[in-house]
Scaffold this active site. Structure first.
Site, PDB file in Angstrom:
ATOM      1  CG  HIS A 116      -2.107  -0.962   1.451  1.00 34.28           C
ATOM      2  ND1 HIS A 116      -3.069  -1.145   0.811  1.00 34.28           N
ATOM      3  CD2 HIS A 116      -1.844  -2.030   2.429  1.00 34.28           C
ATOM      4  CE1 HIS A 116      -3.653  -2.346   0.977  1.00 34.28           C
ATOM      5  NE2 HIS A 116      -2.992  -2.901   2.102  1.00 34.28           N
TER       6      HIS A 116
HETATM    7  O1  RIB Z   1      -5.099   0.213   4.660  1.00 33.34           O
HETATM    8  C1  RIB Z   1      -3.981  -0.010   4.252  1.00 33.34           C
HETATM    9  C2  RIB Z   1      -3.270   1.141   4.905  1.00 33.34           C
HETATM   10  O2  RIB Z   1      -3.640   1.221   6.415  1.00 33.34           O
HETATM   11  C3  RIB Z   1      -1.684   1.185   4.957  1.00 33.34           C
HETATM   12  O3  RIB Z   1      -1.084   2.405   5.003  1.00 33.34           O
HETATM   13  C4  RIB Z   1      -1.537   0.295   6.248  1.00 33.34           C
HETATM   14  O4  RIB Z   1      -0.280   0.619   6.677  1.00 33.34           O
HETATM   15  C5  RIB Z   1      -2.440   0.963   7.285  1.00 33.34           C
HETATM   16  O5  RIB Z   1      -1.855   2.293   7.903  1.00 33.34           O
END
Ligand code: RIB
Ligand code: CA
Length: 307
Positions: free
Chosen positions: A242
């Site tokens: 992500h």
């Molecule tokens: O949904 C994924 C996000 O939420 C990423 O940034 C993960 O590290 C959490 O913070």
């Protein structure tokens, strides 16, 4: 070309950690500082994790500022069920020897933005938007100094990853999302729709193992641990990158495709609090929907192995 001057606002988190490493490994990026926010795990863990990650990369020159301890209004919700009790399970790092800066992270964001030339600084929040919202609400003039806010968060048509409602960062602090959306700051959004195309699979892990450096060992250990939840939840064959998508976009924007649209966040319905959605009443946002997955993963492996 001059490097992109950024402040990374983060809740490490394994994917946050990989975003930090990517920024450190990339000459296109000037990582000015890190601000931590309670998210995947609480404070002070997220701050200790950021310090430890900089140490293993040999970059204790990058200052770390502790930010918000909790969301603006909502009760704190954390994700040890994804990231483990430390938040970076699998990293295998010793506790940090360095300390965070004295100044609070929100005050650092305000001071750093106001002291920067107009439209020169890029804020990269990859956790809940609590710090960014507090900075904007405290000193709205910082908008004029911000070139772009590039945020990993939200979901438009992508499957939710938190409580069946929405994406984690938006779910944790929906009121902060609303403040940032309404601030007028130039916002680029990396929702689950695009980050679910960034999967670090077994082949990439094998390539990383061949380098066998302290950083690549950390990358492999964290990814192996952190992959389990989303493999079970979504059937992916690997860990979802992500947060590194945000940094990759600043390195090479051709890796992604998106479009401008109006986005809002649910604040009224308690059963949908934190859901982000397309709305004619929303704020204009550049939303990324497509990633060149193969080139993206190659960039990750190439840069992490160079540290
Ligand atoms: O949904 C994924 C996000 O939420 C990423 O940034 C993960 O590290 C959490 O913070
Ligand atoms: Ca994160």
């Amino acid at each position: 070309m001059n490097p992109r001057s950024i402040i990374l606002d983060t809740d490490p988190g394994q994917d946050d950690a990989l975003a930090i490493f990517l920024a450190l490994a990339s000459p296109e990026i000037e990582l000015r500082s890190i601000v931590t926010v309670a998210g995947n795990v609480p404070q002070p863990l997220v701050t200790e994790n950021a310090l430890a990650l900089l140490e293993v990369a040999g970059r204790t020159d990058v200052p770390v500022y502790r930010g918000a301890d909790r969301p603006l209004i909502r009760e704190q919700y954390t994700a040890e069920y994804v990231h483990g009790d430390t938040g970076i399970d699998g990293a295998g790092l010793p506790p940090p020897t360095a300390q965070p800066q004295e100044l609070h992270g929100v005050h650092h964001l305000i001071e750093a933005c106001l002291s920067a030339p107009a439209k020169s600084i890029t804020l990269c929040p990859v956790g809940p938007l609590t710090n960014i919202a507090l900075a904007l609400a405290t000193e709205p003039a910082i908008v004029d100094h911000i070139r772009e806010v590039v945020w990993m968060g939200g979901s438009i048509a992508g499957a939710p990853n938190t409580q069946g409602v929405g994406e984690f960062n938006s779910y944790v602090d929906p009121h902060a999302v609303h403040i940032v959306l309404q601030s007028g700051v130039p916002l680029t959004m990396f929702p689950l729709d695009v980050t679910h195309q960034a999967i670090l699979g077994p082949d990439a892990l094998d390539r990383l193992r061949r380098y066998d450096t302290p950083v690549t060992r950390c990358c492999v250990g964290m990814s192996e641990f952190y992959a389990h939840h989303d493999e079970d939840r979504f059937g992916f064959e690997g860990a979802v990158m992500h947060d590194p998508c945000v940094i990759a976009y600043l390195i090479d924007p051709t890796l992604f495709e998106g479009r401008r649209m109006r986005v809002a966040v649910e604040l009224a319905d308690p059963d949908l609090l934190g859901r982000t959605y397309a709305s004619s009443h929303g704020a204009e946002v550049l939303v990324m929907f497509e990633a060149d997955s193969d080139r993206l993963i190659d960039l990750f492996v190439d840069r992490w192995s160079s540290l």
